[in-house]
Design an enzyme around this catalytic site. Structure first.
Site, mmCIF file in Angstrom:
data_model
loop_
_atom_site.group_PDB
_atom_site.id
_atom_site.type_symbol
_atom_site.label_atom_id
_atom_site.label_comp_id
_atom_site.label_asym_id
_atom_site.label_seq_id
_atom_site.Cartn_x
_atom_site.Cartn_y
_atom_site.Cartn_z
ATOM 1 N N SER A 18 0.870 -1.186 0.000
ATOM 2 C CA SER A 18 0.000 0.000 0.000
ATOM 3 C C SER A 18 0.900 1.226 0.000
ATOM 4 O O SER A 18 1.553 1.505 1.012
ATOM 5 C CB SER A 18 -0.870 0.033 1.250
ATOM 6 O OG SER A 18 -1.540 -1.190 1.430
ATOM 7 N N LYS A 61 1.181 5.662 8.129
ATOM 8 C CA LYS A 61 1.713 5.768 6.769
ATOM 9 C C LYS A 61 0.571 5.922 5.761
ATOM 10 O O LYS A 61 0.603 6.796 4.881
ATOM 11 C CB LYS A 61 2.548 4.504 6.509
ATOM 12 C CG LYS A 61 3.103 4.310 5.133
ATOM 13 C CD LYS A 61 2.271 3.407 4.247
ATOM 14 C CE LYS A 61 2.121 1.985 4.720
ATOM 15 N NZ LYS A 61 1.329 1.159 3.785
ATOM 16 N N LYS A 106 -7.289 1.732 -2.120
ATOM 17 C CA LYS A 106 -6.756 1.282 -0.826
ATOM 18 C C LYS A 106 -6.781 2.424 0.197
ATOM 19 O O LYS A 106 -7.105 2.215 1.367
ATOM 20 C CB LYS A 106 -5.336 0.738 -1.006
ATOM 21 C CG LYS A 106 -4.648 0.323 0.286
ATOM 22 C CD LYS A 106 -5.324 -0.847 0.993
ATOM 23 C CE LYS A 106 -4.632 -1.149 2.322
ATOM 24 N NZ LYS A 106 -5.271 -2.258 3.047
HETATM 25 P P1 NAD Z 1 5.975 -5.929 7.262
HETATM 26 O O1 NAD Z 1 6.782 -4.800 7.788
HETATM 27 O O2 NAD Z 1 5.620 -7.063 8.160
HETATM 28 O O3 NAD Z 1 6.681 -6.554 5.958
HETATM 29 C C1 NAD Z 1 7.458 -5.838 5.044
HETATM 30 C C2 NAD Z 1 8.615 -6.731 4.620
HETATM 31 O O4 NAD Z 1 9.338 -6.103 3.561
HETATM 32 C C3 NAD Z 1 9.618 -6.990 5.745
HETATM 33 O O5 NAD Z 1 9.846 -8.380 5.852
HETATM 34 C C4 NAD Z 1 10.869 -6.233 5.287
HETATM 35 O O6 NAD Z 1 12.069 -6.841 5.731
HETATM 36 C C5 NAD Z 1 10.727 -6.314 3.786
HETATM 37 N N1 NAD Z 1 11.467 -5.278 3.037
HETATM 38 C C6 NAD Z 1 11.499 -3.939 3.253
HETATM 39 N N2 NAD Z 1 12.252 -3.324 2.345
HETATM 40 C C7 NAD Z 1 12.712 -4.293 1.512
HETATM 41 C C8 NAD Z 1 13.559 -4.279 0.365
HETATM 42 N N3 NAD Z 1 14.065 -3.137 -0.120
HETATM 43 N N4 NAD Z 1 13.827 -5.447 -0.228
HETATM 44 C C9 NAD Z 1 13.310 -6.611 0.254
HETATM 45 N N5 NAD Z 1 12.510 -6.687 1.323
HETATM 46 C C10 NAD Z 1 12.224 -5.532 1.955
HETATM 47 O O7 NAD Z 1 4.646 -5.261 6.666
HETATM 48 P P2 NAD Z 1 3.257 -6.000 6.275
HETATM 49 O O8 NAD Z 1 2.336 -5.888 7.428
HETATM 50 O O9 NAD Z 1 3.549 -7.316 5.663
HETATM 51 O O10 NAD Z 1 2.725 -4.967 5.177
HETATM 52 C C11 NAD Z 1 3.214 -4.928 3.847
HETATM 53 C C12 NAD Z 1 2.350 -3.976 3.040
HETATM 54 O O11 NAD Z 1 1.007 -4.467 3.027
HETATM 55 C C13 NAD Z 1 2.280 -2.564 3.616
HETATM 56 O O12 NAD Z 1 2.245 -1.625 2.563
HETATM 57 C C14 NAD Z 1 0.996 -2.579 4.393
HETATM 58 O O13 NAD Z 1 0.421 -1.282 4.509
HETATM 59 C C15 NAD Z 1 0.132 -3.486 3.530
HETATM 60 N N6 NAD Z 1 -0.962 -4.173 4.231
HETATM 61 C C16 NAD Z 1 -0.770 -4.712 5.457
HETATM 62 C C17 NAD Z 1 -1.830 -5.348 6.108
HETATM 63 C C18 NAD Z 1 -1.675 -5.946 7.497
HETATM 64 O O14 NAD Z 1 -2.717 -6.243 8.126
HETATM 65 N N7 NAD Z 1 -0.476 -6.151 8.008
HETATM 66 C C19 NAD Z 1 -3.078 -5.439 5.484
HETATM 67 C C20 NAD Z 1 -3.234 -4.927 4.212
HETATM 68 C C21 NAD Z 1 -2.159 -4.287 3.595
#
Ligand code: NAD
Length: 300
Positions: free
Chosen positions: A95, A238, A170
């Protein structure tokens, strides 16, 4: 389909596991080694960089935190852009700001690579179950190419417009969720202060007009004082910042979302940014000097 998958966090790890389960050939990468091991145990190949994950893939997915992380993973050193083949499809499921999606799509178009932005809703439980709601932006023919891959991760995928439209939808989703959590918090603290158990509020109203998916997902946890994430407050901050930035660019007023953002910022400043966004109720509890938990009421 041969898929490169980058970003194996709370959401990306179960999404990638579902792709592996559905029989897709995966090359995975994360800056943290731990989740790569989990995917390797499920049959995925471990990549050394985003470029390496993208090599040989027909479709490359990123699922990282926000615009800067997507830029880094795609356009940074050893990024997706260095490894992806012309004609392959890039799908960002993070997102992020719609304007950033459009910038990244333009940079990739110069290399002959098409892009969809395809953020998701449903949180970790639906990521695990493979029942996410997917909202996409991009060209219809690219959306058709991605559909069989989306089917392994979500129960719905809707094309909302050109690149960036998925993230606009979103942001709309995140405004609705944020304001719903705030309204729930306000109502539970009202009940607790006025001498009624907030747990009874939920039981009594969940089947009526005020009932909602947000209430069903968040009320049971909030009423138990459980703020383990789920969706972290810092990620919702964010999204609301991206919503306000997009609102400035497009002239949309967001008075309620702006107010929820201020409360979430205050919680984050107290060190609660890693808690679930349901933890927003703590702001209201402090204002009211009461704990809004099931089984508690101030005046009976
Ligand atoms: P998270 O922080 O758990 O996961 C992000 C992952 O990306 C981490 O493992 C991190 O190490 C990795 N990462 C960061 N930069 C990187 C790079 N340059 N190269 C490779 N890996 C990299 O976050 P999340 O909760 O999994 O959320 C991910 C996305 O999904 C966000 O944009 C969030 O807003 C969206 N989202 C989350 C949820 C939720 O409930 N957690 C629901 C819907 C959408």
């Amino acid at each position: 389909v041969k898929i490169g998958f980058i970003g194996l966090g709370i959401m990306g790890k179960p999404m990638a596991l579902n792709l592996a389960k559905a029989g897709h050939a995966l090359r995975v990468y994360d800056v943290r080694p731990e989740p790569i091991g989990v995917l390797a145990a499920a049959g995925a190949a471990a990549a050394a960089s985003p470029a390496d994950a993208a090599r040989g893939a027909e479709l490359v997915i990123t699922m990282v935190q926000n615009s800067p992380q997507v830029r880094e993973a795609v356009l940074g050193p050893a990024g997706v852009a260095e490894g992806i083949a012309p004609g392959a499809l890039y799908v960002d499921m993070s997102s992020i700001a719609p304007a950033a999606s459009r910038e990244i799509a333009a940079a990739l178009a110069a290399k002959g690579v098409a892009m969809l932005d395809a953020p998701v809703s449903g949180g970790e439980p639906k990521a695990v179950a493979g029942t996410l709601a997917i909202m996409a932006g991009g060209a219809p023919e690219d959306f058709e190419r991605a559909k069989p891959v989306f089917a392994a991760m979500g129960s719905s995928a809707v094309l909302c417009g050109g690149v960036g439209a998925g993230n606009v939808v979103k942001l709309a989703n995140q405004v609705i969720v944020a304001v719903n959590i705030a309204a729930m918090s306000e109502a539970f603290v009202l009940a607790a202060k006025a001498g009624v158990d907030p747990g009874r509020v939920y039981d009594a109203i969940k089947g009526g007009l005020a009932g909602s998916a947000v209430l069903d997902a968040k009320a049971p946890k909030v009423l138990a004082g459980d703020y383990r994430p789920g969706f972290r407050i810092d990620l919702h901050i964010k999204d609301l910042k991206n919503a306000l930035e997009t609102a400035r660019d497009s002239g949309a007023p967001l008075p309620l979302a702006a107010s929820v953002l201020e409360m979430m910022e205050a919680l984050s400043a107290e060190g609660k940014g890693a808690e679930d966004h349901g933890g927003l109720i703590q702001r209201y509890e402090r204002l009211g000097g009461v704990l809004a938990r099931a089984g508690r009421a101030e005046r009976a």
